[in-house]
Motif scaffolding. Structure first.
Motif: not given
Length: 173
Positions: A100-104, A108-109, A165-166
């Motif tokens: 999992a990561r945050a991008e902007y 993202k999973l 996803m958001p």
């Protein structure tokens, strides 16, 4: 398992926790990503008893996204597919990774396996499977055009699915 009572007991406890957690939640509600990933780790631990020398798992869940809200059980069909298509069909050890990561402003999973690749059958089963169709439909219903599901066939073999996803959280500014 009769000759391994401690492992049998551990598997039964994991199975009990898995079913209790998955059946008590409402699949229409969002859950913290850490809870969703924990449930998948229980499932992987159960499957590791079936495939003791062939299943390894890696979880990459940065603290910054652990409280992000995701649809309940959104990862389950992806992990099940990785077991069914990656581990069960492979003679070598297979690693299933959940990342999992945050991008902007998006989460993202990714669920991937490095199992033996069967180009024609595998890609058809994975891309047209009921589980993947359900995940795609749930994302579209919940987030509309703000979500996406990408099927990836890594060059070195295996299979990956990435969900976008958001970023939703009670703790985000």
């Amino acid at each position: 398992m009769r000759s391994q009572p401690a492992e049998a007991e551990k598997m039964i406890l994991n199975l009990s926790k898995f079913y209790r957690t998955s059946l008590s939640g409402d699949p229409l509600e969002d859950v913290p990503l850490a809870d969703e990933v924990h449930l998948q780790q229980l499932y992987l631990d159960i499957e590791a008893v079936r495939f003791p020398n062939r299943l390894k798992s890696v979880i990459d869940l940065p603290d910054v996204v652990s409280d992000v809200l995701v649809p309940g059980l959104i990862l389950q069909p992806l992990v099940e597919n990785a077991i069914k298509q990656g581990v069960a069909h492979s003679k070598k050890p297979v690693t299933i990774k959940i990342r999992a990561r945050a991008e902007y402003e998006q989460l993202k999973l990714r669920v991937e396996d490095d199992g033996d690749s069967k180009p024609d059958a595998k890609s058809k089963e994975h891309s047209n499977g009921i589980g993947l169709a359900n995940v795609r439909d749930r994302l579209e219903t919940r987030f509309g055009s703000e979500a996406d599901m990408e099927i990836i066939k890594p060059e070195g073999g295996g299979f990956a699915v990435e969900l976008t996803m958001p970023l939703l959280s009670d703790n985000l500014p």
